[in-house]
Design an enzyme around this catalytic site. Sequence first.
Site, PDB file in Angstrom:
ATOM      1  N   GLU A   1     -45.520 -42.641  60.953  1.00  0.00           N
ATOM      2  CA  GLU A   1     -46.618 -43.586  61.173  1.00  0.00           C
ATOM      3  C   GLU A   1     -46.290 -44.586  62.273  1.00  0.00           C
ATOM      4  O   GLU A   1     -47.185 -45.235  62.799  1.00  0.00           O
ATOM      5  CB  GLU A   1     -46.900 -44.371  59.889  1.00  0.00           C
ATOM      6  CG  GLU A   1     -47.401 -43.547  58.736  1.00  0.00           C
ATOM      7  CD  GLU A   1     -47.634 -44.402  57.515  1.00  0.00           C
ATOM      8  OE1 GLU A   1     -48.812 -44.670  57.207  1.00  0.00           O
ATOM      9  OE2 GLU A   1     -46.638 -44.814  56.879  1.00  0.00           O
TER      10      GLU A   1
ATOM     11  N   TYR B   1     -70.635 -62.314  67.536  1.00  0.00           N
ATOM     12  CA  TYR B   1     -69.940 -61.195  66.897  1.00  0.00           C
ATOM     13  C   TYR B   1     -69.292 -60.259  67.896  1.00  0.00           C
ATOM     14  O   TYR B   1     -68.338 -59.561  67.554  1.00  0.00           O
ATOM     15  CB  TYR B   1     -70.821 -60.443  65.892  1.00  0.00           C
ATOM     16  CG  TYR B   1     -72.220 -60.099  66.342  1.00  0.00           C
ATOM     17  CD1 TYR B   1     -72.465 -58.996  67.132  1.00  0.00           C
ATOM     18  CD2 TYR B   1     -73.285 -60.876  65.926  1.00  0.00           C
ATOM     19  CE1 TYR B   1     -73.753 -58.676  67.518  1.00  0.00           C
ATOM     20  CE2 TYR B   1     -74.573 -60.570  66.303  1.00  0.00           C
ATOM     21  CZ  TYR B   1     -74.809 -59.458  67.100  1.00  0.00           C
ATOM     22  OH  TYR B   1     -76.079 -59.148  67.482  1.00  0.00           O
TER      23      TYR B   1
ATOM     24  N   GLU C   1     -52.024 -54.545  53.819  1.00  0.00           N
ATOM     25  CA  GLU C   1     -52.198 -55.864  53.212  1.00  0.00           C
ATOM     26  C   GLU C   1     -51.765 -56.975  54.168  1.00  0.00           C
ATOM     27  O   GLU C   1     -52.427 -58.006  54.269  1.00  0.00           O
ATOM     28  CB  GLU C   1     -51.375 -55.962  51.919  1.00  0.00           C
ATOM     29  CG  GLU C   1     -51.848 -55.039  50.811  1.00  0.00           C
ATOM     30  CD  GLU C   1     -51.257 -53.629  50.851  1.00  0.00           C
ATOM     31  OE1 GLU C   1     -51.300 -52.962  49.812  1.00  0.00           O
ATOM     32  OE2 GLU C   1     -50.771 -53.178  51.914  1.00  0.00           O
TER      33      GLU C   1
ATOM     34  N   LYS D   1     -57.646 -47.214  56.301  1.00  0.00           N
ATOM     35  CA  LYS D   1     -56.759 -46.309  57.032  1.00  0.00           C
ATOM     36  C   LYS D   1     -57.171 -44.884  56.654  1.00  0.00           C
ATOM     37  O   LYS D   1     -56.827 -44.391  55.584  1.00  0.00           O
ATOM     38  CB  LYS D   1     -55.315 -46.599  56.636  1.00  0.00           C
ATOM     39  CG  LYS D   1     -54.276 -45.919  57.467  1.00  0.00           C
ATOM     40  CD  LYS D   1     -52.896 -46.423  57.031  1.00  0.00           C
ATOM     41  CE  LYS D   1     -51.812 -45.937  57.935  1.00  0.00           C
ATOM     42  NZ  LYS D   1     -50.494 -46.446  57.482  1.00  0.00           N
TER      43      LYS D   1
END
Length: 117
Positions: free
Chosen positions: A21, A53, A73, A98
Amino acid sequence: MDKIILRELQLMALIGVYDFEREAPQALLADVELTVDLQKAQHSDDVADTVDYAALAEWMVNSAASTDFQLLEALAGHLINGILATYPATEVTLELTKPGILDNARAVSVRLTRRAA
């Protein structure tokens, strides 16, 4: 209270616990909901009276790209704290997804909700 919502904003980030990863940035999807007062903007029709935005999306893309977290997290916490520090929201909910990381699940997500101090 009023809301501004961005759905499935694509972010690229170097994220993950496993060596495979960490070889290259991965695509993530972010859904973010800001609780804001939109009364002034609804009457003025002026972007200066609301959360831009497009600027928020650009900030999130750049912020995620400049990080090196292992956990969703941690990245989500970094992003939500930055949004609260930068934009006039009273509450923010951020879901960070993910995709394709588990063979038997379409995606994994974390969802954080934080209020302004």
